[in-house]
Design a protein around this motif. Structure first.
Motif: not given
Length: 67
Positions: A47-67
């Motif tokens: 759970f996050t405070h808003n959609v912006t925080e959720s999207l930022n979290l998802a983008l950070r995780v996605f960026a770390r998982c990229r080779p």
């Protein structure tokens, strides 16, 4: 650096179709939000405070998982 992606939540006025869709959902659908959380592993829900925080979290995780 934060990226703001929640403009639709704060912009005013909304198009008439937006108001009609909300009225339709409230009067015609009325589903419980608890139905959305039927996942096999509840530990995977964040759970996050808003959609912006959720999207930022998802983008950070996605960026770390990229080779």
């Amino acid at each position: 650096m934060a990226i703001y992606l929640d403009n639709a939540a704060t912009s005013h006025p909304k198009p008439e179709s937006t108001y009609q869709a909300v009225i339709h959902a409230m009067r015609g659908i009325g589903a419980s939000p608890g139905r959305l959380f039927s996942v096999p592993d509840p530990a995977r829900i964040i759970f996050t405070h808003n959609v912006t925080e959720s999207l930022n979290l998802a983008l950070r995780v996605f960026a770390r998982c990229r080779p």
